[in-house]
Structures are given as structure tokens and as C-alpha cells.
Design a protein around this motif. Sequence first.
Motif, PDB file in Angstrom:
ATOM      1  N   ALA A   1     -19.983 -27.436  20.141  1.00 23.23           N
ATOM      2  CA  ALA A   1     -19.235 -27.368  21.451  1.00 23.23           C
ATOM      3  C   ALA A   1     -20.037 -26.731  22.638  1.00 23.23           C
ATOM      4  CB  ALA A   1     -17.876 -27.190  21.288  1.00 23.23           C
ATOM      5  N   GLY A   2     -21.461 -26.621  22.318  1.00 20.35           N
ATOM      6  CA  GLY A   2     -22.229 -26.051  23.338  1.00 20.35           C
ATOM      7  C   GLY A   2     -22.047 -24.673  23.692  1.00 20.35           C
ATOM      8  N   THR A   3     -22.557 -24.041  25.012  1.00 27.10           N
ATOM      9  CA  THR A   3     -22.407 -22.799  25.235  1.00 27.10           C
ATOM     10  C   THR A   3     -21.772 -22.623  26.534  1.00 27.10           C
ATOM     11  OG1 THR A   3     -23.728 -20.782  25.923  1.00 27.10           O
ATOM     12  CG2 THR A   3     -24.958 -22.825  26.258  1.00 27.10           C
ATOM     13  N   LEU A   4     -20.930 -21.622  26.549  1.00 30.48           N
ATOM     14  CA  LEU A   4     -20.254 -21.211  27.696  1.00 30.48           C
ATOM     15  C   LEU A   4     -21.112 -20.763  29.027  1.00 30.48           C
ATOM     16  CD1 LEU A   4     -17.326 -19.432  26.296  1.00 30.48           C
ATOM     17  CD2 LEU A   4     -17.129 -21.700  27.248  1.00 30.48           C
ATOM     18  N   TRP A   5     -22.165 -20.004  28.648  1.00 32.70           N
ATOM     19  CA  TRP A   5     -22.813 -19.477  29.826  1.00 32.70           C
ATOM     20  C   TRP A   5     -23.877 -20.452  30.554  1.00 32.70           C
ATOM     21  CZ3 TRP A   5     -21.940 -14.782  31.221  1.00 32.70           C
ATOM     22  CH2 TRP A   5     -21.426 -13.792  30.065  1.00 32.70           C
TER      23      TRP A   5
END
Length: 288
Positions: free
Chosen positions: A195-199
Motif C-alpha cells: 500500500a505504498g509509503t506515507l512519506w
Amino acid sequence: MDQIRQGWYSEMCELWPGQSFSLEVKEVLFHGKSEFQDVLIVQTTNHGRALILDGIIQCTEFDEFSYQEMISFLPLCAHKNPKNVLIVGGGDGGVAREVAKHPSVEQFVQVEIDAMVIEQSKKFLPFMAKGFESPKLTLIVGDGFEYMKNHQNKFDVIITDSSDPIGPAVNLFTENYFKLLKDALRPNGIICSQAGTLWSDLPHVKETIENCQKHFPVVKYAVSSVPSYPNGQIGYLVASLDETVNLTKPVHTFAKESVEELQLRYYNDKIHEAAFVLPNCFNKALWN
């Protein structure tokens, strides 16, 4: 190949603008274009072998175990009895390697669309591709969407080990995809998706969570450290059809001896719980 300059491979992508991650390359082991994507495998100086799809680093020998273990054991250890499992994607074999370890899993199916990734991973990435050797596994080269349409109410856990939302993986983050996942699950089933990266891509992460929430009553987001991924972190969307389940508390835990026997280098029950603890700013952005 045009991203290798003066012996360095530099990952540059529109999903994380304004930054780049580079690996020093000793040797190009394989380069080809499949029906679906550009496939590159290189030997690096410090990170071992690396698989790169459409210009994006998918895994390196140095730190792949963090991702493979977490995307597998977060859902498997949150489910009471994960007998039947489906893996969508995961052509390098790493998730298959981990799913095969779980003592409750009796059989699992993997559907990977790109035969070239499977073939070249077996040849050049045996430390992950050994997952394909499990007698529990049925490996299918095909479209995960179509497979799930024809196999409803079948699986206890579904793991989506996708590349990033460009190229052939773009549809694996949509509302329609989560509807397919829901229909393919048994009652109380659990899913876990990259699910990808928050940053780097907070809006995309939030959109993916919202797409999932339209079909799953319990949705959580966890993270783990993977130094060779953008910003050194990757996220996992974990969701359940069981409204009473607490996804942050594993129902399966392993004694120290079992951890050694299963060759778990990253995952344990405390890591499981801690993975869902997010900084205040991200909690506010995702859930409020």
C-alpha cells in the motif's frame, strides 16, 4: 538500462518526485521486456541481487525479507485458521516462500501475470524463488482479476504482492479490485496488500484505504522498514470481513525456537503490534 550511468542504477519515478535512490551495479544479470513490463536484474556491490520492474526497485537481497515476511505474516497471524491462501502477483517467489512456512496453511494458489518475472527469478533470485518449490503451492500464470471472478468464497487470506501503481499493477489499488477480493474470501477472511509509503504518496495511500473501506468493515494500515524502498519504509493495507477482529493483535505467536525454525528475520508478535502504530500526523491524515 538507461538509468545505469557510471556504474550506478538510479531509481527515479513520478510517484516520489524530487528524489532518487541509487545502487552501485557490479553486473547486469538479465534485461528483457515482457508483454507487460521492463524486467531488469542486477548484481549490486552492497545489496546483493536486485529485481527492478519498469524502473522501480522491487526487492534487493539485502532487505527483501522485511517486506516478504510482513506482507505474509501480518494477515496469516491475524486469522484464526488460514488454511487456504491466495497470492496475487509476487512473481519473485518471496511471498510464496513465507506463506509456505505458516503451520496452519494447508494449500495456497499464486496467480502471477508475468511469466518472465517467474522464470528469471528462478534463475537469478533463488533465495526468494525457492518459494515456488513448496508442495502446498499451485502456481498459475494469468490475470488475478479473472481468477478471482471465477473463484468466489474460497480463500481465508488473500495477499496482493503488487508493484507500484503504474503499469500492470495500476488496477490493484481500485475499489473494483477490493470488491473482487471480498467476493473471493470466505466469511471472516483477511486481505493484505502492498500500500505504498506515507512519506512520498500520502494522497494515494488515503485513496486506497477509502477504496478498501467501501467493502471491508475493518481496515488498518501497517508499516515496516525496508531501506531500499523510497524513504526506507513500505506500507501494508490489512482488512477483514470480521467486524470483531483486532488486526493489530496476532492470534498466532511463535516461541523463540519456532522463530529460528521458520527463519523469521524481521517478523515477530511485537513487531506485528508495533507496525500499526503511526505518527500523529499520519493518523490524522488517514483516519480523520
